[in-house]
Design an enzyme around this catalytic site. Structure first.
Site, PDB file in Angstrom:
ATOM      1  N   GLY A 148      35.251  55.908  -9.820  1.00 55.48           N
ATOM      2  CA  GLY A 148      35.586  54.781  -8.975  1.00 55.48           C
ATOM      3  C   GLY A 148      35.784  55.093  -7.510  1.00 55.48           C
ATOM      4  O   GLY A 148      36.061  54.181  -6.719  1.00 55.48           O
ATOM      5  N   GLU A 149      35.651  56.356  -7.099  1.00 54.43           N
ATOM      6  CA  GLU A 149      35.915  56.720  -5.713  1.00 54.43           C
ATOM      7  C   GLU A 149      34.648  56.977  -4.900  1.00 54.43           C
ATOM      8  O   GLU A 149      34.730  57.208  -3.689  1.00 54.43           O
ATOM      9  CB  GLU A 149      36.798  57.955  -5.658  1.00 54.43           C
ATOM     10  CG  GLU A 149      38.194  57.724  -6.218  1.00 54.43           C
ATOM     11  CD  GLU A 149      39.120  58.895  -5.929  1.00 54.43           C
ATOM     12  OE1 GLU A 149      40.116  58.683  -5.215  1.00 54.43           O
ATOM     13  OE2 GLU A 149      38.833  60.007  -6.404  1.00 54.43           O
ATOM     14  N   PRO A 163      27.992  63.761  -9.767  1.00 54.48           N
ATOM     15  CA  PRO A 163      27.107  63.690 -10.935  1.00 54.48           C
ATOM     16  C   PRO A 163      27.307  62.372 -11.683  1.00 54.48           C
ATOM     17  O   PRO A 163      28.400  61.789 -11.666  1.00 54.48           O
ATOM     18  CB  PRO A 163      27.547  64.884 -11.792  1.00 54.48           C
ATOM     19  CG  PRO A 163      28.209  65.821 -10.819  1.00 54.48           C
ATOM     20  CD  PRO A 163      28.874  64.940  -9.810  1.00 54.48           C
ATOM     21  N   ARG A 164      26.267  61.917 -12.348  1.00 52.87           N
ATOM     22  CA  ARG A 164      26.331  60.636 -13.051  1.00 52.87           C
ATOM     23  C   ARG A 164      27.319  60.660 -14.203  1.00 52.87           C
ATOM     24  O   ARG A 164      28.051  59.691 -14.434  1.00 52.87           O
ATOM     25  CB  ARG A 164      24.929  60.275 -13.567  1.00 52.87           C
ATOM     26  CG  ARG A 164      24.857  58.959 -14.345  1.00 52.87           C
ATOM     27  CD  ARG A 164      25.065  57.782 -13.450  1.00 52.87           C
ATOM     28  NE  ARG A 164      24.904  56.517 -14.161  1.00 52.87           N
ATOM     29  CZ  ARG A 164      25.085  55.330 -13.600  1.00 52.87           C
ATOM     30  NH1 ARG A 164      25.443  55.243 -12.340  1.00 52.87           N
ATOM     31  NH2 ARG A 164      24.923  54.214 -14.292  1.00 52.87           N
ATOM     32  N   ASN A 170      22.020  52.652  -8.663  1.00 50.48           N
ATOM     33  CA  ASN A 170      22.361  51.589  -7.721  1.00 50.48           C
ATOM     34  C   ASN A 170      22.088  51.976  -6.259  1.00 50.48           C
ATOM     35  O   ASN A 170      22.849  52.724  -5.651  1.00 50.48           O
ATOM     36  CB  ASN A 170      23.829  51.208  -7.902  1.00 50.48           C
ATOM     37  CG  ASN A 170      24.248  50.038  -7.039  1.00 50.48           C
ATOM     38  OD1 ASN A 170      23.410  49.397  -6.406  1.00 50.48           O
ATOM     39  ND2 ASN A 170      25.533  49.759  -7.012  1.00 50.48           N
ATOM     40  N   GLU A 224      27.282  48.849 -15.202  1.00 49.53           N
ATOM     41  CA  GLU A 224      27.416  47.438 -15.550  1.00 49.53           C
ATOM     42  C   GLU A 224      28.808  46.913 -15.238  1.00 49.53           C
ATOM     43  O   GLU A 224      28.966  45.761 -14.806  1.00 49.53           O
ATOM     44  CB  GLU A 224      27.091  47.231 -17.032  1.00 49.53           C
ATOM     45  CG  GLU A 224      25.634  47.444 -17.396  1.00 49.53           C
ATOM     46  CD  GLU A 224      25.245  48.918 -17.526  1.00 49.53           C
ATOM     47  OE1 GLU A 224      24.042  49.213 -17.643  1.00 49.53           O
ATOM     48  OE2 GLU A 224      26.151  49.800 -17.496  1.00 49.53           O
ATOM     49  N   GLU A 271      24.716  50.003  -3.197  1.00 46.53           N
ATOM     50  CA  GLU A 271      26.053  50.405  -2.751  1.00 46.53           C
ATOM     51  C   GLU A 271      26.018  51.135  -1.407  1.00 46.53           C
ATOM     52  O   GLU A 271      26.714  50.722  -0.467  1.00 46.53           O
ATOM     53  CB  GLU A 271      26.724  51.253  -3.830  1.00 46.53           C
ATOM     54  CG  GLU A 271      28.219  51.219  -3.790  1.00 46.53           C
ATOM     55  CD  GLU A 271      28.815  51.715  -5.096  1.00 46.53           C
ATOM     56  OE1 GLU A 271      29.639  50.988  -5.663  1.00 46.53           O
ATOM     57  OE2 GLU A 271      28.456  52.817  -5.538  1.00 46.53           O
TER      58      GLU A 271
END
Length: 431
Positions: A317-318, A275-276, A342, A68, A345
């Site tokens: 973030g990478e 991994p998530r 997602n 989010e 992306e």
């Protein structure tokens, strides 16, 4: 508010108070796997010493976790630019979401965890923050959050709103309570006509519902990390590489077995694995080593070494940069019935996309990408390995699928401007 509604809200609040000890158990249990859950408990119970000097009139954006927060990036950036006179508060629930907020905006936005949905805590939160507007990203329907906002004169907008058919079925058994929560919402800006229709089933005519599109189509591409990843791909001789993104525990074995099959045919094949959840990093690393594969980790190495078989992206973030450098991307949460993650992306970066069959949180997006041939469905380790190998064997086909996805997404942009216009209408006097 009618007597019946007050009674319903009181019963809901009483149940949550009875469950309050469970929140402590949950924080400790999660903290055993991810230490950050043991920190900043005062914020979760609305003791907001972490918000010194926040003036009244802030725009408050709530984004539950990393997904989010990422969806909110273009909106938050635009709101900061559009309303520089207003402070901006971003709340999350998860530590990973919190870390992502800090990585993106540092101290230029205020940030705390959102308190639990208990009337007294929410009231303390609102009294401390005194926001001019609340923008909730995607699907968070909390009665003790929305109703007090309405009472305090704080308009609530649900932006980038999505509601799957499965979620609708889950919410409908709580129909009166959900309708009560939505009665405190000024506007729902839905991702699609189908999402808007499902919200109308829940809310009836109690709330204004508009279709604004999906903000994820308007996400800026991470140019710096993309260029770095492309540079090392050029330097390593373009060995075949694929990404497994946002995978969950029950999918890890399929990903690992698929890569072992690929390595049997392509001994230099590289898996970039994200991994998530951070608490899975150590477990995934252990699985890779047990399988006899050479492992490098982003937290220790800037890029994979020449002998690396699996590069674990154990950072936040990478991922987009590594997606851009891959030949193909598998998006997790989809081999098991979790609803997927997602898909936009990798497609926006021109990378052909694979997913499992369980994408019920992204029905419209998966249909859109399937329609142009940018998305292929796999079901297990064998089909995953075969799909990746097929794209490696036919690079022109892979490039065409990547181009088709990127072009389709480019045509869908515009949700940001529509959402901003709707928010400005709510912020305006009498809006």
């Amino acid at each position: 508010m009618t007597l019946g509604r007050r009674l319903l809200l009181a019963l809901y609040s009483a149940l949550l108070w009875l469950l309050l000890p469970v929140t402590l158990y949950h924080l400790v249990w999660r903290g055993l796997r991810q230490r950050d859950y043991l920190l900043r408990w005062s914020e979760r119970y609305a003791q907001l010493d972490a918000l010194p000097g926040l003036p009244a009139g802030a725009i408050w954006v709530h984004a539950v976790s990393v997904g989010e927060v990422n969806a909110a990036i273009p909106l938050v950036n635009a709101l900061r630019e559009r309303h520089p006179e207003r402070p901006l508060l971003v709340t999350t629930i998860t530590p990973t979401g919190s870390a992502r907020v800090r990585a993106l905006w540092g101290d230029s936005v205020h940030h705390v965890y959102l308190p639990y949905d208990l009337h007294g805590m929410v009231r303390r939160f609102l009294a401390r923050v005194r926001p001019a507007l609340a923008v909730v990203i995607e699907t968070e329907l909390w009665p003790n959050l929305f109703v007090p906002c309405a009472r305090a004169g704080v308009p609530v907008v649900i932006a980038n709103a999505r509601l799957s058919e499965r979620s609708l079925r889950g919410y409908r058994w709580m129909g009166p309570l959900i309708r009560l929560a939505l009665s405190g919402v000024r506007l729902v800006a839905a991702q699609s006509e189908a999402d808007a229709a499902r919200f109308r089933v829940l809310a009836g005519d109690r709330v204004r519902i508009e279709v604004s599109g999906n903000l994820k189509f308007d996400q800026p591409l991470p140019q710096a990390s993309r260029e770095e990843a492309l540079a090392w791909r050029q330097a390593d001789g373009r060995r075949p590489a694929w990404v497994a993104a946002s995978t969950h525990a029950d999918e890890e074995e399929a990903v690992l077995q698929a890569h072992l099959r690929l390595r049997a045919r392509h001994p230099d094949a590289l898996l970039l694995w994200a991994p998530r959840h951070p608490e899975r990093f150590a477990a995934v690393a252990a699985r890779v080593r047990e399988a006899g594969l050479a492992l490098d980790r982003r937290s220790r190495e800037r890029r994979p070494g020449p002998d690396c078989a699996v590069f674990l992206i154990d950072s936040l973030g990478e991922l987009p940069g590594f997606l851009a450098a891959a030949d193909v991307a598998f998006v997790g949460g989809s081999l098991v019935p979790l609803g997927g993650h997602n898909l936009l992306e990798p497609a926006a970066l021109g990378v052909p996309v694979l997913s499992g069959p369980h994408t019920f949180h992204f029905v419209e997006i998966s249909a859109l990408l399937h329609e142009v041939g940018a998305l292929e469905t796999v079901t297990d380790a064998d089909s995953l390995a075969a799909a990746v190998a097929g794209l490696w064997a036919h690079p022109e086909r892979a490039r065409e699928r990547g181009r088709a996805g990127r072009q389709r997404i480019d045509r869908e942009r515009g949700a940001l401007s529509r959402t901003l216009a709707l928010i400005d209408g709510v912020l305006a006097p009498g809006g």
